[in-house]
Write an enzyme that holds these catalytic residues in place. Structure first.
Site, short mmCIF file in Angstrom:
data_model
loop_
_atom_site.label_atom_id
_atom_site.label_comp_id
_atom_site.label_asym_id
_atom_site.label_seq_id
_atom_site.Cartn_x
_atom_site.Cartn_y
_atom_site.Cartn_z
N LYS A 131 -0.62 -3.95 -3.34
CA LYS A 131 -2.09 -3.35 -2.96
C LYS A 131 -2.18 -1.86 -3.66
O LYS A 131 -1.53 -1.07 -2.96
CB LYS A 131 -2.31 -3.26 -1.39
CG LYS A 131 -3.73 -2.83 -1.03
CD LYS A 131 -3.71 -2.78 0.44
CE LYS A 131 -5.26 -1.94 0.76
NZ LYS A 131 -5.18 -0.78 0.42
N ASP A 160 10.45 5.30 -9.88
CA ASP A 160 10.24 5.76 -11.27
C ASP A 160 10.73 7.00 -11.35
O ASP A 160 11.07 7.59 -12.75
CB ASP A 160 8.55 5.99 -11.23
CG ASP A 160 7.80 4.92 -11.56
OD1 ASP A 160 8.39 4.05 -12.01
OD2 ASP A 160 6.48 5.15 -11.80
N SER A 183 0.86 -1.40 -0.01
CA SER A 183 0.05 0.23 -0.02
C SER A 183 0.84 1.28 -0.08
O SER A 183 1.55 1.51 -1.00
CB SER A 183 -0.85 -0.09 1.40
OG SER A 183 -1.96 0.96 1.12
#
Length: 505
Positions: free
Chosen positions: A347, A333, A322
């Site tokens: 999740k 990224d 999460s």
């Protein structure tokens, strides 16, 4: 919505539902289908054309009729809870569910940050199969809690609570069993590794959640800071800033962020932490129904405090989930950090809670979140850039370990010898090996876990933690910048996976 508003809505619903009439005679049949006269017009309409309110009216009518005519008297609350549970389960989403009063209390305890429990951060698969039972996985024991004192470790499985098989119950039912009145006890059966099993009795205590731990890694040839995030709350941002200020005072030149065992928490906690490392671009976005963008959290240069180009490694594992995946995905990224460890949990959704009228509630998925490169990792997880696993015990060592745990010799010994030094640990390992002849590497580790209950617990265990060793070796590489620039973003990994699956078809 205030109480008055809820009462008005309920009253209107009851008035509308009362207009629906069910003819009792139609139910006096044994082996044929029936039509309910009150809403017969629905049968001729396409299901897609039916007003959703009609379904609500039917639910109320059936509830009222069956409650009044069932052969035995039944508690209406049982029918209500069953209906609510079925309603939320019908979405087929493991994160959308009805919460009875005890489960709602557990969720409220988590939000407030203190509760009566055993001090274990846990996760659980939503689907249980014979090949992969959905037992409870211990992400991390909280320092100074009953689970910590009992020697329960990250990666342990709780396969039973009392006589209840945990693969057969939901996560919220697990929390309901583990939490309770301070001073009461609960027995858990632990499985360590593939086949080591033993039972532990835990006395519940007041649990106050610690979210951040930090310090310098003394084994580093440079000045490497170590930042462990246990979960994300509204205070995590402030605590992380305290850690970064400390690292700056120590003139740190590299950083390891440990997200292993971090099951998540509040989304904005991860956003604020990521903003300290990323100076521009999207950190995370959320999308609702039909892929409509609901929100975007963008980095701001004025909130960035970590120097650009600082070598950073993030540790992840199968219990990183999460909000911790939001942070790891954003740093990956943005090519700010290199990931080491094992694939994260996966999740990628956001839930809202709904308080109901009987101190119960519900939570339901409203959005999915996406990384800076527009990738959702729900059900997939984030792969590390460098995969590193812990070594496994031999079968012989496992048998000896089970005997050692069942004999319960470690805790009494460390209680009688508080404050053991590493020399004391090594000496006791030599002595213990006479009766429990297992690999001394593991034996020292086991003794150290128990010894830490009677002394200041070290921030990390460098001797045993192969993932941390790999992270330190990586962050100290002279070509770290080149290594980091070569890693793939989550979107690139997603496209490669989709291309591979398409080719296979």
């Amino acid at each position: 919505m205030d109480k008055k508003g809820r009462i008005i809505i309920v009253a209107v619903a009851l008035i509308v539902a009362a207009l629906v009439v069910i003819d009792p005679g139609v139910f006096a049949q044994s082996a044929s289908s029936t039509n309910v006269s009150g809403l017969s017009s629905v049968a001729s309409a396409s299901e897609s054309e039916v007003d959703p309110r009609v379904y609500a009216e039917w639910i109320y009518s059936v509830f009222n009729y069956v409650y009044s005519n069932y052969i035995d008297e039944v508690d209406p609350k049982i029918l209500y809870e069953g209906a609510m549970r079925g309603l939320m389960d019908a979405f087929g989403d493991p994160h959308t569910m009805y919460l009875d009063s005890s489960q709602q209390r557990s969720m409220d305890d988590t939000v407030t940050g203190s509760f009566g429990g055993v001090g274990l951060q846990i996760s659980k698969l939503s689907v249980s199969t014979p090949d992969e039972p959905a037992y409870v996985l211990v992400s991390s024991p909280l320092k100074g809690t009953p689970g910590w004192y009992a020697g329960i470790e990250s990666g342990d499985l709780i396969i039973a609570i009392g006589d209840v098989d945990t693969s057969t119950i939901t996560m919220d039912e697990v929390l309901g069993l583990l939490r309770g009145t301070v001073g009461t006890s609960v027995e858990v059966t632990i499985r360590r590794g593939k086949d080591m099993e033993f039972s532990v009795v835990l006395e519940r205590a007041l649990i106050e959640t610690v979210t951040v731990e930090y310090g310098m890694i003394t084994e580093s040839t440079g000045k490497t800071g170590y930042l462990k995030l246990l979960e994300f709350s509204g205070l995590t941002d402030k605590k992380v800033q305290e850690a970064l200020d400390y690292f700056e005072e120590q003139n740190y030149d590299s950083l390891i962020i440990d997200l292993r065992g971090n099951g998540g928490g509040v989304l904005f906690g991860a956003e604020l932490v990521a903003d300290k490392f990323i100076d521009e671009g999207i950190i995370v976005s959320t999308k609702g129904r039909n892929g409509v963008v609901k929100s975007e959290y963008k980095a701001s240069k004025r909130r960035t405090v970590v120097p650009a180009g600082m070598p950073i490694v993030v540790l992840i594992d199968g219990t990183s989930a999460s909000a911790s995946e939001v942070l790891a995905g954003a740093l990956k990224d943005a090519k700010v950090a290199y990931l080491v460890g094992e694939r994260s949990y996966g999740k990628g959704s956001v839930q809202q809670s709904l308080s109901l009228g009987f101190k119960d509630g519900a939570k339901y998925t409203v959005e999915k979140y996406y990384s800076p490169t527009d990738c959702n990792i729900d059900g997939i997880g984030i792969p590390p850039d460098l995969e590193v696993s812990f070594p496994e015990m031999s079968d012989e060592d496992k048998e000896i370990y089970i005997k050692l745990m069942n004999d319960n010799v470690l805790y009494p010994y460390v209680q009688e010898h508080p404050g053991m030094t590493e020399s004391d640990v090594a000496a006791y390992a030599e002595e213990l090996a006479k009766d429990y002849p297992m690999d001394k590497f593991y034996l020292r580790r086991i003794i150290r876990v128990y010894a830490n209950r009677t002394r200041e617990d070290p921030l990390y265990d460098y001797e045993f933690d192969t993932q941390l060793k790999a992270a330190l070796e990586t962050v100290l590489r002279k070509d770290f910048a080149t290594l980091l620039s070569s890693v793939k973003t989550l979107k690139e990994i997603e496209l490669e996976r989709e291309s591979s699956e398409s080719t296979a078809e």
